[in-house]
Design a protein around this motif. Structure first.
Motif, mmCIF file in Angstrom:
data_model
loop_
_atom_site.group_PDB
_atom_site.id
_atom_site.type_symbol
_atom_site.label_atom_id
_atom_site.label_comp_id
_atom_site.label_asym_id
_atom_site.label_seq_id
_atom_site.Cartn_x
_atom_site.Cartn_y
_atom_site.Cartn_z
ATOM 1 N N SER A 39 52.857 39.607 30.803
ATOM 2 C CA SER A 39 52.575 39.344 32.214
ATOM 3 C C SER A 39 53.497 40.529 33.412
ATOM 4 N N TRP A 40 54.801 40.526 32.943
ATOM 5 C CA TRP A 40 54.959 41.264 33.833
ATOM 6 C C TRP A 40 54.562 43.036 33.641
ATOM 7 N N VAL A 41 54.627 43.088 32.152
ATOM 8 C CA VAL A 41 53.876 44.570 32.253
ATOM 9 C C VAL A 41 52.837 44.724 33.068
ATOM 10 N N CYS A 42 51.659 43.807 32.798
ATOM 11 C CA CYS A 42 50.539 43.614 33.885
ATOM 12 C C CYS A 42 50.795 43.921 35.344
ATOM 13 N N CYS A 91 44.089 48.007 39.935
ATOM 14 C CA CYS A 91 45.200 47.177 40.550
ATOM 15 C C CYS A 91 45.065 45.548 40.398
ATOM 16 N N VAL A 92 43.922 45.016 40.966
ATOM 17 C CA VAL A 92 43.181 43.647 40.929
ATOM 18 C C VAL A 92 43.400 43.269 39.550
ATOM 19 N N PHE A 93 42.705 44.031 38.747
ATOM 20 C CA PHE A 93 42.681 43.701 37.197
ATOM 21 C C PHE A 93 44.009 43.079 36.728
ATOM 22 N N PHE A 94 44.736 44.072 36.722
ATOM 23 C CA PHE A 94 46.125 44.131 36.176
ATOM 24 C C PHE A 94 46.970 42.820 36.886
ATOM 25 N N ILE A 95 47.145 42.870 38.048
ATOM 26 C CA ILE A 95 47.919 41.741 38.928
ATOM 27 C C ILE A 95 47.238 40.387 38.418
ATOM 28 N N LEU A 139 49.093 37.337 36.331
ATOM 29 C CA LEU A 139 49.246 36.035 36.904
ATOM 30 C C LEU A 139 48.636 35.043 35.978
ATOM 31 N N VAL A 140 47.329 35.332 35.214
ATOM 32 C CA VAL A 140 46.797 34.391 34.524
ATOM 33 C C VAL A 140 47.674 34.061 33.390
ATOM 34 N N LEU A 141 48.306 35.272 32.763
ATOM 35 C CA LEU A 141 49.298 34.876 31.708
ATOM 36 C C LEU A 141 50.467 33.950 32.139
ATOM 37 N N SER A 188 43.921 29.557 36.436
ATOM 38 C CA SER A 188 43.830 30.660 35.916
ATOM 39 C C SER A 188 42.059 30.852 35.898
ATOM 40 N N VAL A 189 41.244 29.867 35.917
ATOM 41 C CA VAL A 189 39.989 30.020 36.082
ATOM 42 C C VAL A 189 39.575 30.651 37.352
ATOM 43 N N LYS A 190 40.244 30.026 38.657
ATOM 44 C CA LYS A 190 40.118 30.617 39.803
ATOM 45 C C LYS A 190 40.454 32.046 39.834
ATOM 46 N N LEU A 191 41.421 32.288 39.187
ATOM 47 C CA LEU A 191 41.970 33.952 39.520
ATOM 48 C C LEU A 191 40.719 34.535 38.794
ATOM 49 N N ILE A 192 40.235 34.102 37.510
ATOM 50 C CA ILE A 192 39.223 34.989 37.025
ATOM 51 C C ILE A 192 37.930 34.969 37.873
#
Length: 112
Positions: A9-12, A47-51, A55-57, A65-69
């Motif tokens: 998650s930190w790498v993402c 950028c949006v995908f990785f951040i 956050l999902v992780l 996580s569903v809301k983030l997706i």
């Protein structure tokens, strides 16, 4: 196992921050409007995908996580459309792209 998920998650998150900063640098670095919008829009989607992936992780599989997706899907659909609309409106209002030619092409045009 939690260490691996935290590390991923930190790498993402760091990749997302790097892409966001590189897009911002591209906005200030390029001198033409179309190049600036291109730099911002290309890095924006990744950028949006990785951040959001980071956050999902971090949140695990929950309602958050569903809301983030859903937010990622919404931003992936709207961001390219907004960039296209911005570029199209700029072109239709008369802002033409600056086309750079090489010296050989300039010399050929001068000869003919």
């Amino acid at each position: 196992m939690t260490f691996i998920i935290d590390a991923l998650s930190w790498v993402c998150l760091m990749m997302g921050c790097f892409l966001g900063i590189s897009g911002a640098v591209g906005i200030f670095k390029f001198d033409e409007f179309y190049s600036r919008v291109h730099a911002a829009s290309v890095t924006d989607t990744l950028c949006v995908f990785f951040i959001m992936a980071g956050l999902v992780l971090q949140s695990g599989f929950t309602l958050v996580s569903v809301k983030l997706i859903f937010a990622v899907v919404l931003l992936w659909l709207t961001s390219p459309v907004a960039s296209h609309a911005l570029i199209r409106s700029a072109y239709h209002t008369g802002l033409k792209p600056k086309l750079k030619t090489s010296r050989k092409e300039s010399a050929k045009r001068g000869q003919s």
